[in-house]
Design a protein around this motif. Structure first.
Motif, PDB file in Angstrom:
ATOM      1  N   ASN A 382      50.855 -21.506 -12.707  1.00 31.49           N
ATOM      2  CA  ASN A 382      50.865 -20.331 -11.837  1.00 31.49           C
ATOM      3  C   ASN A 382      50.519 -19.065 -12.622  1.00 31.49           C
ATOM      4  N   CYS A 384      49.035 -18.793 -15.525  1.00 32.21           N
ATOM      5  CA  CYS A 384      47.679 -18.842 -16.087  1.00 32.21           C
ATOM      6  C   CYS A 384      46.612 -18.849 -14.999  1.00 32.21           C
ATOM      7  N   ASN A 385      47.025 -19.254 -13.788  1.00 35.74           N
ATOM      8  CA  ASN A 385      46.106 -19.329 -12.649  1.00 35.74           C
ATOM      9  C   ASN A 385      44.858 -20.142 -13.005  1.00 35.74           C
ATOM     10  N   THR A 386      45.102 -21.335 -13.557  1.00 37.78           N
ATOM     11  CA  THR A 386      43.980 -22.160 -14.004  1.00 37.78           C
ATOM     12  C   THR A 386      44.260 -23.628 -13.723  1.00 37.78           C
ATOM     13  N   PHE A 424      50.206 -26.756  -7.442  1.00 37.20           N
ATOM     14  CA  PHE A 424      49.909 -25.320  -7.463  1.00 37.20           C
ATOM     15  C   PHE A 424      48.760 -24.982  -6.514  1.00 37.20           C
ATOM     16  N   GLN A 425      47.687 -25.754  -6.602  1.00 35.83           N
ATOM     17  CA  GLN A 425      46.503 -25.471  -5.792  1.00 35.83           C
ATOM     18  C   GLN A 425      46.804 -25.566  -4.295  1.00 35.83           C
ATOM     19  N   LYS A 429      49.475 -21.457  -4.814  1.00 35.41           N
ATOM     20  CA  LYS A 429      48.371 -20.485  -4.828  1.00 35.41           C
ATOM     21  C   LYS A 429      48.125 -19.846  -3.459  1.00 35.41           C
ATOM     22  N   LYS A 432      50.916 -17.177  -2.872  1.00 35.21           N
ATOM     23  CA  LYS A 432      51.258 -16.189  -3.902  1.00 35.21           C
ATOM     24  C   LYS A 432      51.225 -14.774  -3.319  1.00 35.21           C
ATOM     25  N   TYR A 434      52.479 -11.055  -4.849  1.00 35.23           N
ATOM     26  CA  TYR A 434      53.141 -10.286  -5.900  1.00 35.23           C
ATOM     27  C   TYR A 434      53.862  -9.075  -5.313  1.00 35.23           C
TER      28      TYR A 434
END
Length: 518
Positions: A382, A384-386, A424-425, A429, A432, A434
């Motif tokens: 999450n 690193c968002n990768t 995550f995907q 994601k 998300k 913020y």
């Protein structure tokens, strides 16, 4: 000597009850028989898996406390009549003509097997083999047609009135007038008939029924000319196969007393039984194949390993549990925690009380993940968002003593990363969001930023620093942690914050905080 009465495991307790039921002596057939049933009108599903894996857990416990041989029969009720045309078959409109035909007398819509029932049976066998279950497949059609059930079908005929007396109180008024334990197979149409039986002949082993035109038809009850209604069929199967143990869902449990009585009337002692609660979806509704709520086995295995699913099935089988995507990370971490504890145990009683004993059928992995958890990896992905594993491994190598971990542990962590990326995907994601920090939160983040510059670079010291900021500023710890998760990660929940900061890197966290407050 191990005290069998104080093992903290439902599976072990069930095995102990079974051993007592058979008086610690081998049955006449020479083995203890565990059985599960499968309705092949649809594909095997997560409920099928749960029933078989739980039965296998009890069997493993039994094998531990007794050297009496065991077998597991997976019975397919493939002689049942088709009640509803499935939505997911090719040329669905052509299959309404097959309503009430036995599943093994219906053409395979997928054109891979001789019949629809055979196709579904092949998928069950493929399913069971994929998960390495130790079992014997049994087809109800073959049992009926080969004569394997003949002796007990004859007993049902002989005890016809006794069985009717058991079943009548459970039936509505109209049903009582026409009910028969036997369902004749029509010689003209091949369909399973709900027909009124007007005569029975024990000597010739036949029944006479009225067909849909009102004509009298006499037919044998043997060799697949008839099958039984599902309630007497359930009990007859217990008697004919001499079943010693069966697990079933709460929906079946309501009829347990009926099965017991019929089995006893047929001259056999009913098996030891256990019922389990059904699964619920995220809204607390019962999971249904037709509704499509809940999740499938393939869904689970996209986001976590099979052992975590086994653990979910092991945990509190008599309690209704939500079976949905949100419980997967928690269950995965619980599995890893049990595994870590198991590999450190030396006391036999404690090992048998640990779920890992029942979850694994082969070698139990001896891996050292240190402080790495699935939730921690999820939050690393999450942050690193990768989905690039090489990037993620760069952080992990700084967090653990990578040079000293063995190949098995490395491969295990790598597989966990794959699951974390998938989860995550698909679930994190898209959601998300913020949080923009308010004045008080900016003040606290600045304090954290200053403290991180001087803190010892250990997860424990970082955690204590975060705690101290909460305490010194009279901010509830839970509220402080949630603010950190929402501001830094865009989620409402997260890992142990000290461990995560250590994994992600103090310098990178400092940069992340700076971006949020400036």
């Amino acid at each position: 000597m191990l005290d069998l009465n104080n093992i903290n495991s439902w599976a072990f307790k069930e095995a102990n009850l079974l051993l007592k039921k058979i008086n610690n002596q081998p049955p006449k057939k020479g083995y203890v028989l565990f059985e599960t049933g499968y309705g092949p009108s649809g594909l095997p599903h997560i409920g099928t898996f749960g029933e078989i894996v739980r039965t296998s857990m009890v069997r493993k416990a039994f094998q531990y406390i007794s050297d009496i041989p065991t077998k597991l029969f997976c019975m397919s009720d493939d002689m049942d009549g088709l009640r509803k045309v499935p939505d997911n078959i090719p040329n669905k409109e052509n299959y309404y003509q097959y309503i009430d035909l036995p599943l093994t007398n219906i053409p395979d819509p997928f054109r891979k097997n001789q019949s629809y029932g055979d196709y579904m049976n092949s998928k069950l066998i493929e399913f069971l083999d994929h998960f390495n279950f130790d079992y014997e497949f049994i087809s109800a059609t073959k049992c009926y047609k080969s004569g394997k059930f003949n002796d007990y079908l004859t007993k049902v005929l002989e005890k016809y009135d006794n069985i009717i007396d058991i079943l009548i109180p459970t039936l509505g008024k109209e049903r009582r007038e026409s009910y028969s334990p036997f369902l004749p197979i029509c010689e003209k149409t091949g369909k399973v008939l709900q027909a009124k039986v007007i005569n029975k002949n024990i000597e010739s082993k036949t029944i006479t029924y009225l067909d849909n035109t009102g004509h009298k038809v006499e037919t044998s009850i043997l060799n697949g000319k008839c099958k039984l209604q599902w309630k007497p069929d359930f009990a007859m199967r217990w008697a004919a196969l001499d079943v010693d143990y069966e697990i079933y869902g709460k929906d079946i449990q309501a009829n347990a007393e009926i099965y017991d009585k019929i089995c006893t009337v047929l001259g056999k002692s009913p098996p030891q039984q256990m019922s389990y609660e059904l699964f619920l979806d995220e809204n607390g509704q019962k999971i249904s194949k037709s509704k499509g709520n809940g999740l499938s086995i393939d869904d689970w295995l996209k986001y976590a390993n099979q052992e975590s699913l086994n653990l979910f099935m092991y945990q509190s089988p008599k309690k209704a549990k939500k079976l949905y995507f949100s419980i997967i990370p928690k269950t995965f971490d619980e599995y890893l925690n049990h595994l870590s504890k198991f590999n450190q145990l030396t006391d036999e009683k404690e090992k048998i009380s640990n779920p890992i004993f029942y979850i694994h059928t082969d070698k139990i992995p001896n891996i050292n993940l240190d402080k790495i958890t699935f939730s921690l990896l999820l939050n690393l992905v999450n942050a690193c968002n990768t989905d690039n594993k090489d990037v993620l491994w760069g952080y992990i190598k700084d967090f653990i003593d990578h040079d000293n971990i063995n190949k098995e542990t490395h491969e295990y962590i790598d597989s966990m990363l794959g699951y974390a990326i998938n989860y995550f995907q698909d679930f994190i994601k898209p959601k998300k969001k913020y949080k923009i920090p308010n004045e008080q939160e900016i003040k606290l983040l600045k304090l954290l930023l200053e403290n991180l510059k001087t803190v010892n670079n250990t997860a424990e010291d970082i955690q204590n620093t975060v705690y101290k900021i909460s305490k010194d500023n009279n901010i509830p710890l839970k509220e402080w942690f949630q603010s950190l998760y929402e501001i830094l990660l865009g989620t409402k929940e997260g890992p142990r914050i000290g461990t995560f900061i250590k994994l992600y890197g103090v310098k990178k966290i400092e940069k992340l905080i700076y971006e949020k407050i400036c």
